[in-house]
Motif scaffolding. Structure first.
Motif, short mmCIF file in Angstrom:
data_model
loop_
_atom_site.label_atom_id
_atom_site.label_comp_id
_atom_site.label_asym_id
_atom_site.label_seq_id
_atom_site.Cartn_x
_atom_site.Cartn_y
_atom_site.Cartn_z
N SER A 58 0.82 -1.21 0.00
CA SER A 58 0.00 0.00 0.00
C SER A 58 0.86 1.26 0.00
N ARG A 88 -7.71 0.39 -3.59
CA ARG A 88 -7.98 0.58 -2.16
C ARG A 88 -7.51 1.95 -1.69
N ILE A 89 -6.38 2.39 -2.26
CA ILE A 89 -5.89 3.73 -1.91
C ILE A 89 -6.91 4.77 -2.37
N GLU A 90 -7.46 4.55 -3.58
CA GLU A 90 -8.45 5.50 -4.11
C GLU A 90 -9.64 5.58 -3.17
N GLN A 91 -10.10 4.40 -2.72
CA GLN A 91 -11.28 4.39 -1.85
C GLN A 91 -11.00 5.00 -0.49
N SER A 92 -9.76 4.87 -0.02
CA SER A 92 -9.48 5.33 1.33
C SER A 92 -9.62 6.84 1.46
N ARG B 132 -2.85 8.96 5.40
CA ARG B 132 -3.49 8.20 4.34
C ARG B 132 -3.35 6.69 4.60
N LEU B 133 -2.15 6.28 4.97
CA LEU B 133 -1.91 4.86 5.22
C LEU B 133 -2.66 4.39 6.46
N LEU B 136 -6.11 3.82 5.54
CA LEU B 136 -6.19 2.59 4.74
C LEU B 136 -6.17 1.35 5.63
N LYS B 137 -5.25 1.36 6.60
CA LYS B 137 -5.14 0.19 7.50
C LYS B 137 -6.41 0.05 8.32
N GLU B 139 -9.36 0.91 7.44
CA GLU B 139 -10.39 0.38 6.57
C GLU B 139 -10.16 -1.11 6.34
N GLU B 172 3.97 -3.14 6.61
CA GLU B 172 3.91 -4.13 5.53
C GLU B 172 4.86 -5.29 5.80
#
Lengths: 371, 270
Positions: A58, A88-92, B132-133, B136-137, B139, B172
């Motif tokens: 990611s 997934r990055i786009e959706q986040s 951002r990360l 993401l995590k 989610e 990761e």
């Protein structure tokens, strides 16, 4: 690692951008500064090929997505798995982290109010704990079998006996210093013999109890708060309550009783050692013999001062234990709360002791003073 | 009911991600491991099972490097755990993510700060990238972004587990160590947790070592089962082979699963 060339992962050619290698946090780590620069200079409508990328995580996907200006490039060669990761990055973006609320202009007022309310809460909690203790004592008068004697004796050992070496050391040194400084002054006036009055009154009535209180608040008060706090964190206090055991009777009362009993004894012990330290210094500086010192002491210091000192010790011990338990029981189950409450416990205990000491000074102003 | 075991037998030629050789562990006079050997290959999901107090968590702690065995060697990613300088050891440490049994979230940090912490320690990302990360995590582990500002003390047990997983995944890792990942989760959450790990395993090619008592978790996740009994690994094989094993501990531990399997087989036949 650092010597690896950027073209292992990134190559810009006539037909577009070709990415290769590991597009992972670890794979890109060494190239990162150069790669960021390279990505920033790529043209907006360039062709991108991810065919040669072995692995992508990611972080790699995020770098790409940012380089693409947060939208899919017009021409992209990538397999399904890569598209899924980037997708997934786009959706986040839709799930951006909420930002903590900014403090409005009225915050100062709110802060003050919250502080006052917290103080009132502490006061109410403290009074409630005190009341609880009185009720427990009433209960114990009717049910003598319920006295938590084992806990009291264990606490007595912990806060009393174990505190003797450190309080003796501190008392001795304070006695030496106080006596030495006073001796220097007294000698200039030729009033050598008054060293007994200064040391006697100062240590027995005032310094002994306050010194021990500060030591005990730091040593035993903090330990009590931390112990109760950790017991809250590990749900031990809830377990006690679930068994129908009163936490105030089993945890608070033994600590309060033990410290109330131990403190006068510690005061006596510390004052005696401090006086001894004072005599040692007076002997060296002013050549005052032990016999003279002991003989002059009762004349210089009426015995009422000793009682005042011991009474202070008992009251201070009671207050330190109560304050420590009060803060210990309010610890929330996290480390931050444990540390703030332990600090607050020690600071509050010392402050309360000094405040009450002032009250003592006023209340006993006509007792035990010679002349 | 029984889900198919992920059919991915580890090829013999592949490198061992974790290799334990002749491990001896003692606590005082109590010997926990005695000459224990175990190799875990890249891409495997190995379930470590064993009775309570048989030293499963201790073994995991050996791999992380939190404890050292009294004797024997621990190799991770093909190198001894204590090989190389501090920087190499740190780099190796960062290739594994750990989910502790009780989450071990930093209670002074919010959820978002907990997940951001390892990323921030790395020191190569901007704040926006970290945020951002983290989002993401969050989610990934099916947490709402709104929960990011909560403190660990305000989370339920299942949420703590998921945040801890998100934190373990932040860097990761190539090797993921899970101590009782589904203990304390309701069956629904537990199932989604398993799906999540399997998806990550598929996408990232993770190697996973998990300690578990939960037979459902084991049956749905593990590509192989390592049985810790009698102070050593008595068997390291696929679930089916393990079930066929004639060993008193295996018989007791897997009794429920065997019964269920034979029942469902019987139902299928009839």
């Amino acid at each position: 690692m650092a010597g690896r060339a950027l073209d292992e992962v990134f190559a810009a050619g006539a037909e577009g951008i070709r990415l290769a290698g590991d597009w992972t946090l670890r794979g890109l780590d060494a190239h990162l500064p150069a790669l960021r620069v390279a990505l920033a200079t790529v043209h907006g409508d360039a062709r991108w090929s991810l065919r040669a990328v072995r692995r992508m995580d990611s972080f790699g996907a995020l770098l790409l997505w940012q380089a693409w200006g947060e939208r899919w490039p017009v021409a992209l060669e990538a397999d399904e798995a890569q598209r899924a990761i980037i997708g997934r990055i786009e959706q986040s973006a839709a799930h951006a982290l909420p930002t903590p609320a900014r403090s409005p202009a009225l915050d100062g007022v709110a802060l003050l109010g919250a502080g006052l309310l917290a103080f009132a809460g502490h006061l109410a909690g403290f009074v409630a704990l005190l009341g609880r203790l009185v009720l427990d004592l009433g209960h114990l008068l009717h049910h003598p079998r319920d006295w938590p004697l084992l806990e009291i004796s264990a606490n007595l050992y912990k806060v009393g006996v174990r505190a003797m070496p450190v309080s003796a050391l501190v008392g001795f040194l304070i006695g030496v210093v106080l006596s030495y400084l006073s001796a220097l002054q007294l000698r200039t006036f030729g009033a050598d013999a008054f060293i007994v009055n200064i040391l006697g009154m100062g240590i027995i009535r005032e310094l002994g109890p306050v010194l021990v209180s500060v030591l005990v608040a730091g040593r035993s008060g903090s330990a009590m708060t931390a112990q109760l706090g950790v017991m809250r964190v590990t749900e031990e206090i809830d377990a006690l309550a679930a068994m129908g055991v009163s936490r105030s009777l089993r945890l608070v009362l033994p600590k309060v009783v033990a410290l109330t009993l131990a403190m006068p004894l510690l005061v006596l012990w510390t004052s005696a050692i401090a006086l001894f330290g004072g005599w040692v210094s007076a002997w060296v500086e002013l050549d005052i013999g032990l016999h003279f010192f002991l003989q002059a002491l009762p004349d210089a210091v009426p015995v009422a001062n000793l009682y005042i000192g011991l009474a202070k010790g008992a009251v201070f011990g009671f207050l330190i234990a109560l304050v420590a338990c009060h803060f210990g029981l309010r610890v929330q189950p996290d480390t931050e709360s444990l540390s703030t409450h332990t600090t607050a416990s020690v600071v509050a205990a010392i402050t309360v002791v000094i405040l009450v000491d002032a009250v003592f000074a006023i209340a006993t102003r006509s007792i035990g003073l010679p002349l | 009911m029984s889900a198919p075991v992920l059919d991915d037998p580890a090829p013999a030629g592949r490198d061992a991600v974790v290799r334990l050789e002749g491990i001896v562990t003692r606590f005082g006079r109590n010997v926990v491991h005695e000459g224990l050997d175990l190799s875990i290959h890249a891409g495997e999901i190995v379930a470590l099972v064993g009775g309570s107090g048989s030293g499963k968590t201790t073994l995991l702690r050996h791999v992380i490097g939190l404890t050292r065995p009294a004797a024997g060697g621990v190799e991770v990613f093909g190198e001894a755990l204590d090989a190389g300088g501090a920087a190499e050891r740190l780099a190796r440490q960062r290739r594994m993510g750990v989910l502790f049994q009780h989450g071990a979230l930093f209670s002074a940090f919010s959820v978002a700060q907990n997940i951001a912490f390892p990323l921030r320690e790395l020191g190569v990302m901007s704040r926006q990238e970290i945020d951002r990360l983290v989002a993401l995590k969050l989610e990934m582990v099916e947490m709402e972004a709104a929960h990011a500002l909560l403190m660990p003390a305000e989370l339920s047990g299942g949420m703590v587990k998921r945040v801890a997983l998100a934190r373990a995944l932040a860097l990761e890792p190539e090797l993921l160590l899970l101590d009782e990942p589904t203990a304390g989760l309701d069956p629904d959450r537990s199932a989604s947790f398993i799906r999540l790990i399997r998806a990550l395993h598929r996408e990232l090619g993770l190697t996973v070592v998990l300690v578990t008592h939960d037979l459902d978790t084991l049956a749905q996740m593990a590509t192989s089962v390592a049985v810790l009994a009698e102070r050593r690994i008595v068997s390291h094989a696929s679930l089916d082979e393990t079930l066929a094993l004639d060993h008193p501990f295996v018989a007791r531990f897997f009794r429920g699963l065997q019964a269920r399997r034979s029942r469902s087989n019987g139902a299928g036949a009839g």
